[in-house]
Design an enzyme around this catalytic site. Sequence first.
Site, PDB file in Angstrom:
ATOM      1  N   ASP A 189       0.804  -1.220   0.000  1.00 51.91           N
ATOM      2  CA  ASP A 189       0.000   0.000   0.000  1.00 51.91           C
ATOM      3  C   ASP A 189       0.839   1.273   0.000  1.00 51.91           C
ATOM      4  OD1 ASP A 189      -2.346  -1.386  -0.115  1.00 51.91           O
ATOM      5  OD2 ASP A 189      -2.754  -1.307   2.030  1.00 51.91           O
TER       6      ASP A 189
ATOM      7  N   ASN B 182      -1.775   8.923   1.679  1.00 50.72           N
ATOM      8  CA  ASN B 182      -1.749   8.588   3.107  1.00 50.72           C
ATOM      9  C   ASN B 182      -0.422   8.920   3.769  1.00 50.72           C
ATOM     10  OD1 ASN B 182      -3.411   5.501   2.217  1.00 50.72           O
ATOM     11  ND2 ASN B 182      -4.336   7.494   2.608  1.00 50.72           N
TER      12      ASN B 182
ATOM     13  N   HIS C 270     -11.760   6.498   4.663  1.00 51.62           N
ATOM     14  CA  HIS C 270     -10.926   7.700   4.641  1.00 51.62           C
ATOM     15  C   HIS C 270     -11.748   8.863   4.094  1.00 51.62           C
ATOM     16  CE1 HIS C 270      -6.614   5.816   4.494  1.00 51.62           C
ATOM     17  NE2 HIS C 270      -6.927   6.187   5.714  1.00 51.62           N
TER      18      HIS C 270
ATOM     19  N   CYS D 203      -6.046   8.772  -3.896  1.00 52.36           N
ATOM     20  CA  CYS D 203      -5.211   7.934  -3.023  1.00 52.36           C
ATOM     21  C   CYS D 203      -3.812   7.719  -3.600  1.00 52.36           C
ATOM     22  CB  CYS D 203      -5.862   6.568  -2.822  1.00 52.36           C
ATOM     23  SG  CYS D 203      -7.311   6.568  -1.751  1.00 52.36           S
TER      24      CYS D 203
END
Length: 331
Positions: free
Chosen positions: A96, A102, A204, A300
Amino acid sequence: MTIDATAPGLWPSAQPESARPESAWPEPARPRIIMCAPDHFEVSYTINPWMRPDEWESRRAELSGAAAAGWSALRNRLHQLGAAVELVAPHPGLPDLVFTANAAVVLDGKALVARFRHPERRPEEPHFRRFFDGLASRGLLDAVHDMPPGLCLEGAGDCVHDAGRGVFFLGHGFRSDREAAAVVADLFGEEVEPLELVDPRFYHMDTALCPLSGGEVLYVPGAFSAEGRGRLRERIGADRLIAVPEADAVRLAANAVNLGRDVVLAEASDDLKAALAERGYRVHEVPIRSFGLSGGSAFCLTLRLDRRSVRAAAAAPETVAEVAVQPALLD
């Protein structure tokens, strides 16, 4: 002088959006975006409802190829729209790491490095910290900060900045702590609006809300509590909120990248594309649906490095300069 297309005084006027002249969409400064190639991307654990390791394993070759091709298509489209891309080096065992949104909250040359909720993602933290330290050594950041002990905040994934309103929308309830709002407010000097996320599919904030450069905000109503929806109507105005239909929400259409009048996303219905076009936006679809199997999409996969508050831009309107771009590959 660099014009910030998100500043309140530069939002297009109340005239019908479809009638806005090209001059109503000032070109933003060149965006600088952080990405990480999906060399080691896979779905190997489950920390949100989208993640199904068995399905990934049964289609590994197909999905890995689609992820690589889709990521390249996204990077190329962002280049075409004028963005410079800084690259974090992929790392084995950190699937990820590709979701760079993030990694940190970044504003006005300061980065607040994420602290992750789940142990599967915590090993990303030192890699991102070294990367941001490298950017600081090149003059692309002024300072790098860590979260205080005991508090989780998963970067821009849960702390979405609305420059025109001078506010961070901070999502809490699944990954990040409400108490992180005080840390963000103290460090960046911007107001923080904590909003509880109530649907685990939209774990999120960046899966549920996307401020746009003209002052509108894409949002997924069911992702928020009734109180949260009321706060959004109060702060943004019902006429500026664009509700993302359920069929688009589960395609992660709200997880979009907005550069000026361009909106980049994985997929959108004709109705959503028409709603955005009516307001003067151009929609770009890129083939990144395979990342949806991990709960991520266009936003993302990116992190803006160049975001400036209206306050900072006003304080030094003549000093914003382009820095020579040399991709950083730090592990």
